[in-house]
Design a protein around this motif. Structure first.
Motif, PDB file in Angstrom:
ATOM      1  N   ALA A  84      38.625  -4.607  23.415  1.00 44.63           N
ATOM      2  CA  ALA A  84      39.049  -3.940  22.105  1.00 44.63           C
ATOM      3  C   ALA A  84      40.477  -4.347  21.900  1.00 44.63           C
ATOM      4  O   ALA A  84      40.610  -4.200  20.509  1.00 44.63           O
ATOM      5  CB  ALA A  84      39.054  -2.451  22.602  1.00 44.63           C
ATOM      6  N   SER A  85      41.233  -5.003  22.699  1.00 47.61           N
ATOM      7  CA  SER A  85      42.596  -5.573  22.252  1.00 47.61           C
ATOM      8  C   SER A  85      42.294  -6.586  20.901  1.00 47.61           C
ATOM      9  O   SER A  85      43.428  -6.972  20.503  1.00 47.61           O
ATOM     10  CB  SER A  85      43.657  -6.066  23.474  1.00 47.61           C
ATOM     11  OG  SER A  85      42.806  -7.064  23.979  1.00 47.61           O
ATOM     12  N   MET A  86      41.408  -7.332  21.268  1.00 51.07           N
ATOM     13  CA  MET A  86      41.197  -8.351  20.151  1.00 51.07           C
ATOM     14  C   MET A  86      41.123  -7.786  18.559  1.00 51.07           C
ATOM     15  O   MET A  86      41.469  -8.424  17.576  1.00 51.07           O
ATOM     16  CB  MET A  86      39.612  -9.084  20.373  1.00 51.07           C
ATOM     17  CG  MET A  86      39.832  -9.713  21.744  1.00 51.07           C
ATOM     18  SD  MET A  86      38.003 -10.260  21.833  1.00 51.07           S
ATOM     19  CE  MET A  86      37.816 -11.476  20.693  1.00 51.07           C
ATOM     20  N   ILE A  87      41.020  -6.360  18.397  1.00 55.24           N
ATOM     21  CA  ILE A  87      40.633  -5.800  17.036  1.00 55.24           C
ATOM     22  C   ILE A  87      41.998  -4.790  16.938  1.00 55.24           C
ATOM     23  O   ILE A  87      41.895  -3.945  16.255  1.00 55.24           O
ATOM     24  CB  ILE A  87      39.513  -5.288  16.780  1.00 55.24           C
ATOM     25  CG1 ILE A  87      39.107  -4.070  17.936  1.00 55.24           C
ATOM     26  CG2 ILE A  87      38.298  -6.169  16.658  1.00 55.24           C
ATOM     27  CD1 ILE A  87      37.943  -3.210  17.550  1.00 55.24           C
ATOM     28  N   GLY A  88      43.135  -5.049  17.609  1.00 57.53           N
ATOM     29  CA  GLY A  88      44.232  -4.216  17.548  1.00 57.53           C
ATOM     30  C   GLY A  88      44.485  -3.111  18.433  1.00 57.53           C
ATOM     31  O   GLY A  88      45.449  -2.169  18.025  1.00 57.53           O
ATOM     32  N   VAL A  89      43.727  -2.712  19.332  1.00 53.21           N
ATOM     33  CA  VAL A  89      43.928  -1.615  20.197  1.00 53.21           C
ATOM     34  C   VAL A  89      45.112  -2.001  21.251  1.00 53.21           C
ATOM     35  O   VAL A  89      45.079  -2.976  21.855  1.00 53.21           O
ATOM     36  CB  VAL A  89      42.711  -1.295  21.034  1.00 53.21           C
ATOM     37  CG1 VAL A  89      43.014  -0.260  22.078  1.00 53.21           C
ATOM     38  CG2 VAL A  89      41.841  -0.823  20.298  1.00 53.21           C
ATOM     39  N   GLN A  90      46.077  -1.354  20.912  1.00 56.37           N
ATOM     40  CA  GLN A  90      47.414  -1.482  21.911  1.00 56.37           C
ATOM     41  C   GLN A  90      47.214  -1.128  23.294  1.00 56.37           C
ATOM     42  O   GLN A  90      46.484  -0.155  23.637  1.00 56.37           O
ATOM     43  CB  GLN A  90      48.805  -0.762  21.102  1.00 56.37           C
ATOM     44  CG  GLN A  90      49.111  -1.433  19.765  1.00 56.37           C
ATOM     45  CD  GLN A  90      50.325  -0.658  19.178  1.00 56.37           C
ATOM     46  OE1 GLN A  90      50.526   0.359  19.591  1.00 56.37           O
ATOM     47  NE2 GLN A  90      50.909  -1.396  18.355  1.00 56.37           N
ATOM     48  N   GLY A  91      48.081  -1.392  24.287  1.00 58.07           N
ATOM     49  CA  GLY A  91      47.756  -1.087  25.533  1.00 58.07           C
ATOM     50  C   GLY A  91      48.171  -2.628  26.520  1.00 58.07           C
ATOM     51  O   GLY A  91      48.300  -3.651  26.061  1.00 58.07           O
ATOM     52  N   LEU A  92      47.457  -2.409  27.633  1.00 57.61           N
ATOM     53  CA  LEU A  92      47.466  -3.477  28.736  1.00 57.61           C
ATOM     54  C   LEU A  92      46.631  -4.321  28.297  1.00 57.61           C
ATOM     55  O   LEU A  92      46.647  -5.316  28.841  1.00 57.61           O
ATOM     56  CB  LEU A  92      47.101  -2.839  30.002  1.00 57.61           C
ATOM     57  CG  LEU A  92      48.122  -1.631  30.757  1.00 57.61           C
ATOM     58  CD1 LEU A  92      47.213  -1.077  31.802  1.00 57.61           C
ATOM     59  CD2 LEU A  92      49.377  -2.506  31.201  1.00 57.61           C
ATOM     60  N   GLY A  93      45.644  -4.447  27.284  1.00 54.06           N
ATOM     61  CA  GLY A  93      44.934  -5.611  26.990  1.00 54.06           C
ATOM     62  C   GLY A  93      45.347  -6.524  26.288  1.00 54.06           C
ATOM     63  O   GLY A  93      44.982  -7.953  26.167  1.00 54.06           O
ATOM     64  N   GLN A  94      46.317  -6.028  25.210  1.00 56.70           N
ATOM     65  CA  GLN A  94      47.127  -7.145  24.399  1.00 56.70           C
ATOM     66  C   GLN A  94      47.832  -8.302  25.292  1.00 56.70           C
ATOM     67  O   GLN A  94      47.904  -9.320  25.010  1.00 56.70           O
ATOM     68  CB  GLN A  94      47.869  -6.340  23.441  1.00 56.70           C
ATOM     69  CG  GLN A  94      47.081  -5.711  22.419  1.00 56.70           C
ATOM     70  CD  GLN A  94      47.997  -5.366  21.208  1.00 56.70           C
ATOM     71  OE1 GLN A  94      49.233  -5.289  21.225  1.00 56.70           O
ATOM     72  NE2 GLN A  94      47.382  -5.259  20.081  1.00 56.70           N
ATOM     73  N   PRO A  95      48.632  -7.794  26.290  1.00 51.49           N
ATOM     74  CA  PRO A  95      49.369  -8.954  27.012  1.00 51.49           C
ATOM     75  C   PRO A  95      48.589  -9.547  27.922  1.00 51.49           C
ATOM     76  O   PRO A  95      48.577 -10.914  27.827  1.00 51.49           O
ATOM     77  CB  PRO A  95      50.264  -7.999  28.144  1.00 51.49           C
ATOM     78  CG  PRO A  95      50.496  -6.634  27.282  1.00 51.49           C
ATOM     79  CD  PRO A  95      49.167  -6.346  26.675  1.00 51.49           C
ATOM     80  N   VAL A  96      47.358  -9.073  28.098  1.00 51.24           N
ATOM     81  CA  VAL A  96      45.993 -10.041  28.911  1.00 51.24           C
ATOM     82  C   VAL A  96      45.648 -11.011  27.905  1.00 51.24           C
ATOM     83  O   VAL A  96      45.519 -12.378  28.264  1.00 51.24           O
ATOM     84  CB  VAL A  96      45.188  -9.314  29.561  1.00 51.24           C
ATOM     85  CG1 VAL A  96      43.882  -9.799  30.111  1.00 51.24           C
ATOM     86  CG2 VAL A  96      45.782  -8.216  30.688  1.00 51.24           C
ATOM     87  N   LEU A  97      45.380 -10.489  26.686  1.00 47.40           N
ATOM     88  CA  LEU A  97      44.905 -11.489  25.812  1.00 47.40           C
ATOM     89  C   LEU A  97      45.944 -12.242  25.197  1.00 47.40           C
ATOM     90  O   LEU A  97      45.488 -13.670  25.285  1.00 47.40           O
ATOM     91  CB  LEU A  97      44.646 -10.703  24.324  1.00 47.40           C
ATOM     92  CG  LEU A  97      43.595 -11.422  23.512  1.00 47.40           C
ATOM     93  CD1 LEU A  97      42.230 -11.461  23.993  1.00 47.40           C
ATOM     94  CD2 LEU A  97      43.519 -10.610  22.133  1.00 47.40           C
TER      95      LEU A  97
END
Length: 295
Positions: free
Chosen positions: A237-250
């Motif tokens: 979900a971070s691929m479409i702009g959801v902020q959180g722990l996913g964005q640093p992993v991406l």
């Protein structure tokens, strides 16, 4: 004999035209109704922003205290309480607190939506074999479809941002909630239902006072699975702009930052363990209570 070895396929031009027509039709629908559909989800966006501000704006000791309290109420086990508090403290110690709170707020919203949608559908399926037969193939598709595919129509309709991410996560995480609600109600002992009928209970009274309480351990298992599947979608979900722990992993994947990816990945694992232990312990307590009542 070549036809035995080469699988017959649709004519290439026909297939190209078919795909083009479907894509153009969806784009036309998006242009015509995209703004109206986006307006329908404005309450969801407000709910998500409220949850995120609540968690990120609350002092960290209070958040840890509340989580520890919930862990105690759910498990009555000091080991689980201390483990939850220590996990959250370590996440904050390694400077991942804000991203973690954003992720937890999204999981909270997704879980509330999944419960609000899944339980009524599960109840309907438990009461109608025809509805169950109609919904089961849809759930099969939802559970087996690659999670990346959910992002395509959602982004085309709503663009990039929190709300499209939440919708994609809910679609991915909803099936266990529906299936286990249906299963839990169908597993209620027939003798108990006959006793309720003998006391003149209406259909609604039987559902509220007998079926749902007895099915609650199974429904809790559905909530547990929904939370786990929602957490599994965090990075995607971070691929479409959801902020959180996913964005640093991406970011770590794109730039080959090993420690950034590992630390944030472990934070996701820690949050998953907290949710899992609390919900499982509460479900187990409900199961024991039901056994004592029937024992």
């Amino acid at each position: 004999m070549d036809w035995l070895w080469k699988f017959p396929t649709m004519d290439a031009d026909t297939l190209r035209v078919l795909k083009k027509n479907v894509d153009e039709g969806f784009r036309t629908f998006t242009r015509a109704y995209g703004d109206s559909i986006e307006g329908l989800f404005s309450p969801l966006q407000s709910f998500l922003i409220w949850a995120e501000r609540l968690l990120t704006g609350t002092p960290w000791p209070l958040v840890i205290l509340v989580v520890a309290g919930i862990a105690w109420l759910g498990s009555r086990n000091w080991k689980i309480v201390i483990g939850c508090a220590a996990t959250l403290f370590l996440i904050g110690w390694f400077d991942m607190w804000e991203d973690t709170m954003k992720t937890v707020s999204m999981i909270f919203v997704c879980t509330v939506l999944s419960v609000a949608i899944g339980i009524p559908i599960g109840i309907g399926m438990s009461r109608s074999n025809r509805l169950q037969n109609a919904v089961n193939p849809v759930l099969d598709v939802m559970q087996t479809m690659p999670s990346f595919v959910y992002l395509i129509p959602v982004v085309m309709l709503l663009g990039i941002g929190r709300v499209p991410g939440v919708i994609a996560v809910v679609i991915y995480a909803l099936p266990p909630m529906i299936r286990l609600t249906n299963l839990g109600i169908r597993m209620v002992d027939k003798d108990v239902l006959e006793a309720a009928d003998a006391f003149g209970s209406s259909s609604w009274q039987k559902l509220r006072n007998v079926q749902l309480p007895l099915a609650l351990p199974t429904i809790m298992a559905g909530i547990n699975q929904t939370i786990m599947m929602a957490l599994a979608m965090v990075v995607i979900a971070s691929m479409i702009g959801v902020q959180g722990l996913g964005q640093p992993v991406l970011k770590a994947i794109a730039n080959q930052y090993f420690t950034l990816g590992v630390f944030n990945g472990l934070a996701i694992v820690g949050i998953a363990i907290i949710f899992d232990r609390i919900s499982q312990a509460y479900g187990l307590r409900l199961q024991k209570h039901r056994e004592i009542v029937h024992g």
